[in-house]
Design an enzyme around this catalytic site. Structure first.
Site, mmCIF file in Angstrom:
data_model
loop_
_atom_site.group_PDB
_atom_site.id
_atom_site.type_symbol
_atom_site.label_atom_id
_atom_site.label_comp_id
_atom_site.label_asym_id
_atom_site.label_seq_id
_atom_site.Cartn_x
_atom_site.Cartn_y
_atom_site.Cartn_z
ATOM 1 N N PHE A 256 0.849 -1.184 0.000
ATOM 2 C CA PHE A 256 0.000 0.000 0.000
ATOM 3 C C PHE A 256 0.898 1.252 0.000
ATOM 4 O O PHE A 256 1.889 1.304 0.727
ATOM 5 C CB PHE A 256 -0.828 -0.092 1.275
ATOM 6 C CG PHE A 256 -2.023 0.795 1.350
ATOM 7 C CD1 PHE A 256 -3.219 0.425 0.758
ATOM 8 C CD2 PHE A 256 -1.968 1.983 2.066
ATOM 9 C CE1 PHE A 256 -4.334 1.234 0.865
ATOM 10 C CE2 PHE A 256 -3.088 2.790 2.175
ATOM 11 C CZ PHE A 256 -4.274 2.405 1.572
ATOM 12 N N ASP B 277 2.885 -5.357 8.339
ATOM 13 C CA ASP B 277 1.666 -4.553 8.277
ATOM 14 C C ASP B 277 0.483 -5.525 8.214
ATOM 15 O O ASP B 277 0.343 -6.267 7.239
ATOM 16 C CB ASP B 277 1.722 -3.674 7.021
ATOM 17 C CG ASP B 277 0.467 -2.825 6.846
ATOM 18 O OD1 ASP B 277 -0.603 -3.237 7.344
ATOM 19 O OD2 ASP B 277 0.553 -1.771 6.205
ATOM 20 N N TYR C 137 -10.312 -0.370 10.996
ATOM 21 C CA TYR C 137 -11.606 -0.089 10.336
ATOM 22 C C TYR C 137 -11.913 -1.074 9.217
ATOM 23 O O TYR C 137 -12.967 -0.999 8.610
ATOM 24 C CB TYR C 137 -11.642 1.352 9.794
ATOM 25 C CG TYR C 137 -10.401 1.779 9.033
ATOM 26 C CD1 TYR C 137 -10.221 1.418 7.710
ATOM 27 C CD2 TYR C 137 -9.407 2.525 9.662
ATOM 28 C CE1 TYR C 137 -9.083 1.785 7.017
ATOM 29 C CE2 TYR C 137 -8.257 2.902 8.980
ATOM 30 C CZ TYR C 137 -8.102 2.523 7.652
ATOM 31 O OH TYR C 137 -6.967 2.886 6.971
ATOM 32 N N LYS C 138 -10.998 -1.998 8.920
ATOM 33 C CA LYS C 138 -11.248 -2.982 7.857
ATOM 34 C C LYS C 138 -11.934 -4.206 8.492
ATOM 35 O O LYS C 138 -13.053 -4.092 8.944
ATOM 36 C CB LYS C 138 -9.937 -3.288 7.129
ATOM 37 C CG LYS C 138 -9.443 -2.055 6.360
ATOM 38 C CD LYS C 138 -8.069 -2.193 5.758
ATOM 39 C CE LYS C 138 -7.683 -0.905 5.023
ATOM 40 N NZ LYS C 138 -6.269 -0.847 4.668
ATOM 41 N N ARG D 159 -12.004 -6.203 -6.058
ATOM 42 C CA ARG D 159 -11.909 -6.994 -4.828
ATOM 43 C C ARG D 159 -13.313 -7.296 -4.333
ATOM 44 O O ARG D 159 -14.171 -6.409 -4.289
ATOM 45 C CB ARG D 159 -11.158 -6.223 -3.744
ATOM 46 C CG ARG D 159 -9.713 -5.949 -4.077
ATOM 47 C CD ARG D 159 -8.954 -5.419 -2.879
ATOM 48 N NE ARG D 159 -9.575 -4.237 -2.284
ATOM 49 C CZ ARG D 159 -9.028 -3.524 -1.311
ATOM 50 N NH1 ARG D 159 -7.864 -3.881 -0.798
ATOM 51 N NH2 ARG D 159 -9.637 -2.457 -0.824
HETATM 52 C C1 LIG Z 1 -5.552 0.333 4.758
HETATM 53 C C2 LIG Z 1 -4.078 0.274 4.782
HETATM 54 C C3 LIG Z 1 -3.316 1.322 5.319
HETATM 55 C C4 LIG Z 1 -4.004 2.568 5.817
HETATM 56 O O1 LIG Z 1 -3.243 3.274 6.709
HETATM 57 P P1 LIG Z 1 -3.956 4.388 7.632
HETATM 58 O O2 LIG Z 1 -2.861 4.951 8.416
HETATM 59 O O3 LIG Z 1 -4.999 3.687 8.441
HETATM 60 O O4 LIG Z 1 -4.597 5.387 6.721
HETATM 61 C C5 LIG Z 1 -1.935 1.195 5.362
HETATM 62 N N1 LIG Z 1 -1.337 0.091 4.888
HETATM 63 C C6 LIG Z 1 -2.036 -0.940 4.347
HETATM 64 C C7 LIG Z 1 -1.325 -2.149 3.838
HETATM 65 C C8 LIG Z 1 -3.415 -0.866 4.270
HETATM 66 O O5 LIG Z 1 -4.110 -1.863 3.727
#
Ligand SMILES: *Cc1c(COP(=O)(O)O)cnc(C)c1O
Length: 423
Positions: free
Chosen positions: A127, A208, A233-234, A383
């Site tokens: 990401f 992560d 939040y996921k 997805r």
């Molecule tokens: C959703 C996601 C994020 C989001 O980071 P935030 O700090 O919550 O905005 C970061 N890394 C990955 C791999 C994600 O899937």
């Protein structure tokens, strides 16, 4: 497995987690398959927010120590509730910050370049936020990311090969950060092997868990992972902008937080207001300032559901759902140019299915118009996340029928093949 709707109904009948669906607010007339981007609100999470408001109303400043959930200990309490989901000790987890700020904190704490050992090893599929954070941490320490940042390539732009990652663990690497589950293809990385190989070379490694926590069980302590971080939040269903979390292996307790603040303190010393930090001797040391309590509250309710359901049961149902979806896509949609791009092997598949199609962006728009919520990922990915706690096998069946109709009638052609502002 067969493709009749009655079979989906049969699977729903057999489903021991089916009753948890009643605890969630499902958007009306919608097949919601986007819980890997934003999980749904549960009654428990809603109640927990109301309780938090009530304690503010009732106790004002005394809410720090009084009420159902005294605020001063909430981050630790939520860490304890999270620990079983990732195979961690209770002291090794703290709920704080966001995924990205926690990555900054952990990199600031674990990236200690020395001599030739200066590089950070990551991957080319992560990401973007993680990549931006790691590059900026290199720059803060005076290293040019063009020379000191290594991103392991993927052969097909979807999957990573453990061997390629291990081969990139050269003796100039000072830190490794990788995803637990790839956000696009949903591949589960072999965190145990990667950790073993990193440690053979004396390199600290962190993961992560944004896309794995709440969908896939972990054994972080057994695997001896150095650190991990995630958002909530996921799959954890704690709501938009909810507070994230981090894990620090107990062997690192006492390590100085790279970004210190008064919540890094030992709880007993914090209100002595000294200018020399006496840091907490657990993962709490990696907090910075006052916790975002109103955004942490929903997690109290949503984690309760995970405690009741059990992460292994959730994983089992999740795999059944994704397996069923893949099977239906293969049989019902084989004529329409889709590629199933997530790993087929059960143990390598995270909580969602990832399919590719040249018209993916507008197929997603057509799905949304027909009440299915997927998400689009550039350049050509869709997805679909059937979530164990609230989706049904019948919904999976219905989704595939809707998609089939859209393809048969070429209804996606009514839309432009470009992503919206938020995809
Ligand atoms: C959703 C996601 C994020 C989001 O980071 P935030 O700090 O919550 O905005 C970061 N890394 C990955 C791999 C994600 O899937």
């Amino acid at each position: 497995m067969n493709i009749e709707k009655t079979y989906a109904a049969y699977l729903d009948q057999q489903d021991e987690l089916a009753h948890f669906r009643d605890e969630f607010y499902l958007p009306e007339n919608t097949l919601y398959l986007d819980g890997n981007s934003l999980g749904l609100l549960s009654k428990q999470a809603e109640q927990a927010v109301e309780d938090m408001m009530a304690s503010w109303k009732t106790f004002a400043i005394d809410g720090w120590a009084k009420g159902k959930e005294p605020w001063y200990y909430l981050s630790e309490k939520l860490g304890t509730m999270t620990a079983p989901l990732i195979g961690a000790g209770t002291e090794e987890v703290i709920v704080t910050g966001s995924a990205t700020t926690n990555l900054h904190q952990l990199t600031a704490s674990f990236y200690q370049p020395e001599g030739r050992k200066t590089k950070i090893l990551a991957d080319s599929l992560n990401f973007p936020s993680d990549i931006y954070a790691l590059k900026s941490q290199l720059q803060l320490k005076g290293y040019d990311p063009n020379e000191h940042f290594i991103q392991v390539e993927s052969k097909d732009d979807n999957l990573l090969d453990t061997k390629d990652i291990v081969n990139a663990m050269t003796d100039d690497v000072a830190l490794i950060v990788l995803p637990g589950v790839l956000y696009r293809s949903g591949q589960v990385l072999d965190m145990k092997t990667l950790t073993d190989e990193a440690h053979k070379r004396g390199i600290p490694i962190g993961f992560d868990l944004c896309h794995s926590i709440g969908a896939v069980p972990h054994r972080l302590s057994d695997w001896d992972v150095d650190f991990a971080f995630w958002c909530t939040y996921k799959h954890l269903n704690a709501g938009p902008g909810s507070v994230g979390g981090l894990y620090v292996n107990q062997k690192h307790f006492g390590r100085e937080p790279g970004l210190a603040g008064w919540f890094s303190s030992s709880k007993e010393k914090q209100f002595d207001m000294e200018h020399t930090l006496t840091q907490a001797q657990n993962a709490g040391a990696f907090q910075i300032g006052t916790p975002h309590l109103l955004s942490a509250a929903p997690l109290l309710g949503s984690l309760e559901i995970f405690t009741q359901a059990g992460i292994d049961n959730i994983r089992q149902k999740s795999l059944q759902l994704t397996q069923y979806l893949i099977k239906l896509l293969e049989t019902e949609l084989s004529d329409y140019g889709f590629t199933i791009a997530n790993p087929k092997e059960t143990e390598l598949r995270g909580g969602h299915v990832y399919i590719e199609h040249p018209d993916a962006a507008r197929i997603c728009k057509a799905l949304k118009a027909d009440g299915v919520v997927p998400d689009f990922r550039k350049p050509n990915g869709i997805r679909l996340a059937p979530v164990a706690l609230y989706n049904t096998f019948t919904e999976v069946w219905e989704t595939v029928q809707i998609l089939k109709t859209i393809m048969e009638e070429k209804r996606y052609k009514h839309y432009e093949n470009e992503r919206g502002i938020i995809a």
